[in-house]
Design an enzyme around this catalytic site. Structure first.
Site, mmCIF file in Angstrom:
data_model
loop_
_atom_site.group_PDB
_atom_site.id
_atom_site.type_symbol
_atom_site.label_atom_id
_atom_site.label_comp_id
_atom_site.label_asym_id
_atom_site.label_seq_id
_atom_site.Cartn_x
_atom_site.Cartn_y
_atom_site.Cartn_z
ATOM 1 N N LYS A 116 0.827 -1.208 0.000
ATOM 2 C CA LYS A 116 0.000 0.000 0.000
ATOM 3 C C LYS A 116 0.863 1.260 0.000
ATOM 4 C CE LYS A 116 -4.361 -1.103 2.374
ATOM 5 N NZ LYS A 116 -4.875 -1.523 1.120
ATOM 6 N N GLU A 200 -5.499 8.373 6.778
ATOM 7 C CA GLU A 200 -6.215 9.025 5.680
ATOM 8 C C GLU A 200 -7.435 9.752 6.233
ATOM 9 O OE1 GLU A 200 -7.475 6.141 2.824
ATOM 10 O OE2 GLU A 200 -5.469 5.851 1.986
ATOM 11 N N HIS A 235 -16.802 -6.228 1.961
ATOM 12 C CA HIS A 235 -15.710 -6.088 0.998
ATOM 13 C C HIS A 235 -15.722 -7.159 -0.096
ATOM 14 C CE1 HIS A 235 -14.304 -2.946 3.572
ATOM 15 N NE2 HIS A 235 -14.357 -3.777 4.584
ATOM 16 N N ARG A 292 -4.296 -7.625 -12.484
ATOM 17 C CA ARG A 292 -4.865 -8.858 -13.063
ATOM 18 C C ARG A 292 -6.154 -8.494 -13.786
ATOM 19 N NH1 ARG A 292 -6.475 -8.384 -7.821
ATOM 20 N NH2 ARG A 292 -8.741 -8.391 -7.515
HETATM 21 C C1 MV4 Z 1 -11.607 4.156 2.688
HETATM 22 C C2 MV4 Z 1 -12.960 4.453 2.977
HETATM 23 C C3 MV4 Z 1 -13.277 5.755 3.396
HETATM 24 N N1 MV4 Z 1 -12.304 6.684 3.530
HETATM 25 N N2 MV4 Z 1 -10.667 5.124 2.825
HETATM 26 C C4 MV4 Z 1 -12.213 -0.542 2.075
HETATM 27 C C5 MV4 Z 1 -11.197 -1.554 1.674
HETATM 28 C C6 MV4 Z 1 -10.247 -0.840 0.819
HETATM 29 N N3 MV4 Z 1 -10.622 -1.086 -0.561
HETATM 30 C C7 MV4 Z 1 -10.388 0.610 1.145
HETATM 31 N N4 MV4 Z 1 -11.679 0.748 1.780
HETATM 32 C C8 MV4 Z 1 -12.127 1.949 2.161
HETATM 33 N N5 MV4 Z 1 -11.230 2.935 2.290
HETATM 34 C C9 MV4 Z 1 -11.016 6.354 3.238
HETATM 35 N N6 MV4 Z 1 -10.061 7.306 3.391
HETATM 36 C C10 MV4 Z 1 -13.919 3.432 2.819
HETATM 37 C C11 MV4 Z 1 -13.501 2.194 2.415
HETATM 38 C C12 MV4 Z 1 -14.521 1.156 2.246
HETATM 39 C C13 MV4 Z 1 -14.811 0.653 0.979
HETATM 40 C C14 MV4 Z 1 -14.137 1.086 -0.141
HETATM 41 C C15 MV4 Z 1 -14.472 0.545 -1.370
HETATM 42 C C16 MV4 Z 1 -15.478 -0.416 -1.497
HETATM 43 C C17 MV4 Z 1 -16.137 -0.839 -0.397
HETATM 44 C C18 MV4 Z 1 -15.817 -0.328 0.858
HETATM 45 C C19 MV4 Z 1 -16.487 -0.781 1.984
HETATM 46 C C20 MV4 Z 1 -16.180 -0.270 3.212
HETATM 47 C C21 MV4 Z 1 -15.196 0.711 3.353
#
Ligand code: MV4
Length: 662
Positions: A116, A200, A235, A292
């Protein structure tokens, strides 16, 4: 172009890759585990090799065995699909070291996106927007606290070694930061062996919008629009769509060019996906890059008209990108629903079992089913329980949703629970149709999505009874001759209103049914509720009128187990047959009634050759059903009664002549 490739995967993606490879005249080598001996991808391939026992660690993750098979079979390239070894740098390097093309990005690109914080450093240099915060190597708590204050609240602590939502913690104000940081570091150390955190700003209602990118070996890069994957549960993506609803052409262009810049920053080759958090104010931030082909790539194929696996094959073989950016057009709207063997009423726990009954929607320009299973296959514990991806396309989102709802209602799986009903409720829900998309969608509309089926059990059982009656009628002799005396129930019945009993079990509850045949249908009484029913059955499709309401349902009757399919939901019930011990039957050629009763089904006719134990007649007596079976192999010489007739104890019902002695 390659003449032979090996697909180092299983299930729907293996089948999907083989389909395109075959269309390009490329021979395919499949690999399989012992659990997949009869799998669809093995049957589709030109040749297949056994990897080993079912567990992935002993089969689909055995890079050494896969490489050996590739060399032995003369495969010039390996397609890793997604999951398994698709983002394994050692495997990608080993392919190249053995002069076998890895149909994917260079190992260096996979490595660059594997961490990351490293990914964020690369994106920073490429002017790819990041969520405001801190992702440095210095993890001094005082520094992190100072960075948190700079970032502002609410903020998100993310484990650098985490992923897929694991190792995230929201902090709402500075007062709780120190304690939250310590807890998050402990969790991350325990879960990932690394306590390092990044900070973040927390986006409270983000959408997950991802860009499909493609780069060739000549340094060209394009984007093929975007996908909105916000509808997730824990997720796991549930429904994906393209294009992202409400995304302006300007934003699409900005995100696309940013994604291509990100790919070029790591000298990317092949299919890649750059994931963004798309905020309510229209800003977007890099989340991660997947090196991928993604599960949800078909929605991009449907709106661009491109075959992304063909692009992968051509680019891996050194060809330039098939299209330049200005040639890539999008049209219409596509949705993908992931059909899973899981139980939404039991916290979506995966289920295993046999796909006893499987009917997929008709495929056409609007409906596509990517699946790795056929009727009769097992869904095992060893692998992801995805049964299929159902993809639809139409000119606009509303029509595409209607297609999806109808296709889900036509997707009928018997023998195990699935999420089809849940998917249908979600796709047809007002919030989804109104584009209320953000990553909290499912959680927010939980009650709406899990509404219990309102149809009362009695009418469901009346439908099930009607299905059984029409099935019996179909197995009666002379069923095609409406004037046959065997079908004229009324004239053969000794008394007019003979009422036939039947008994159903739903869960633990027993339901008594009585059936009176009328001139044009039946009066079916279930738990003292009477329904006027008339129906016709063709194959598994029941067209039925119940109390004047005409409807169309499908069913699957396996022995006593009945499943009704209606609007994407299943209703399951069991026929409770009181049977007596057939050994009471007299031996010899003719078979007599064990007691006074009524004939409820005649399943044989004169001249029919029968096997020992085959049911010939079913009669009802003392609220029990009695199957009169052939005592030996032979030929039916006479059937003495018809459905509805009353018979006395000892009356000869049917005569069976033994097979002539040789
Ligand atoms: C976040 C967020 C809100 N704010 N970052 C979830 C796993 C990873 N893909 C990053 N994720 C998130 N990061 C910030 N700064 C909310 C999520 C998140 C999310 C992101 C994409 C798709 C589904 C999600 C479900 C819960 C939280």
């Amino acid at each position: 172009m390659f003449s032979k490739i090996l697909i180092a995967n299983r299930g729907e993606i293996a089948c999907r890759v083989i389909q395109t490879a075959h269309r390009l005249g490329i021979r395919c080598v499949a690999v399989y585990s012992e659990a997949d001996r009869n799998a669809r991808h093995v049957a589709m391939a030109d040749e297949a090799f056994l990897l080993g026992p079912a567990p992935s660690s002993e089969s689909y993750l055995r890079a050494d065995k896969i490489l050996q098979i590739a060399l032995k079979s003369g495969a010039q390239a390996i397609h890793p699909g997604y999951g398994f070894l698709s983002e394994n740098t050692e495997f990608a390097n080993a392919c190249e070291a053995n002069d076998i093309a890895f149909i994917g990005p260079p190992a260096s690109a996979i490595a660059a996106m594997g961490s990351k914080s490293a990914a964020k450093d690369i994106m920073l240099k490429a002017d790819v927007p990041l969520v405001p915060g801190y992702h440095g190597a210095d993890q001094d708590p005082a520094l992190l606290k100072a960075e948190a204050e700079k970032c502002g609240f609410p903020l998100l602590l993310k484990a650098i070694a985490g992923g897929g939502g694991k190792g995230m913690r929201v902090v709402t104000h500075i007062g709780e930061f120190t304690e939250a940081l310590a807890a998050a570091q402990r969790e991350s150390q325990n879960a990932f062996g690394n306590p390092d955190m990044l900070i973040e700003r927390y986006l409270t209602k983000p959408r997950h919008v991802e860009i499909q990118v493609f780069c060739d070996k000549q340094g060209n890069g394009v984007y093929l629009a975007e996908r909105d994957c916000s509808v997730q549960r824990r997720h796991q993506k549930v429904i994906e769509e393209a294009p992202a609803p409400g995304l302006s052409d300007e934003t699409r262009k900005a995100m696309g060019e940013t994604a291509v810049a990100a790919a070029k920053a790591i000298d990317y080759v092949g299919a890649g996906t750059v994931e963004f958090l798309y905020d309510e104010d229209g800003s977007f931030y890099f989340m991660e890059m997947n090196t991928r082909l993604q599960v949800e790539h078909p929605v991009t194929e449907m709106i661009t008209g491109q075959d992304l696996v063909e692009w992968q094959l051509r680019i891996a073989d050194g060809e330039p990108l098939p299209l330049q950016q200005e040639q890539i057009q999008i049209r219409g709207h596509a949705l993908e629903a992931r059909v899973y063997a899981e139980d939404p009423d039991n916290d979506f726990l995966p289920v295993t079992g046999t796909l006893h009954y499987l009917r997929t929607p008709d495929e056409n320009a609007h409906v596509r089913v990517d699946t790795g299973v056929i009727e009769g296959d097992e869904v095992s514990v060893y692998y992801d329980p995805m049964i299929a991806k159902l993809i639809v396309w139409d000119e606009d989102r509303e029509q595409a949703i209607n297609r999806m709802v109808h296709a889900l209602e036509s997707y009928r799986i018997g023998g195990m629970k699935t999420n089809i009903r849940f998917l249908r409720q979600l796709a047809d829900s007002k919030p989804f149709r109104d584009q209320e998309l953000d990553t909290g969608f499912i959680e927010k509309h939980n009650d709406l999505l899990f509404q219990k089926d309102k149809t009362d059990i009695q009418s469901q059982l009346a439908l099930a009874t009607s299905y059984v009656l029409e099935t019996e009628r179909q197995t009666q002799p002379n069923k095609d001759d409406p004037d046959s005396p065997f079908n004229l129930q009324t004239s053969w019945r000794l008394n007019a209103n003979y009422s036939r009993p039947m008994e159903w079990v739903v869960g633990e509850d027993h339901h008594q049914v009585s059936i009176v045949e009328q001139q044009n249908g039946y009066d079916i009484t279930v738990d003292n509720v009477t329904f006027k029913v008339s129906a016709t059955l063709s194959d598994d499709h029941l067209r039925v009128v119940i109390n004047g309401h005409r409807l169309s349902i499908h069913g699957h009757l396996a022995g006593n187990d009945m499943t009704l399919f209606r609007e994407g939901q299943q209703f399951q019930c069991q026929l409770f047959r009181h049977t007596f011990d057939e050994s009471d039957q007299s031996a010899g050629g003719s078979l007599t009634a064990p007691m006074n009763g009524a004939i409820v089904a005649v399943l044989a006719e004169a001249g029919q050759i029968v096997k020992q134990g085959e049911t010939l007649v079913i009669m009802e007596a003392m609220k029990m059903e009695h199957s009169i079976r052939a005592p030996h192999d032979g030929t039916v010489t006479e059937v003495y009664f018809a459905v509805g007739d009353l018979v006395s104890d000892g009356a000869a019902l049917v005569a069976v002549a033994p097979v002539e002695e040789a």
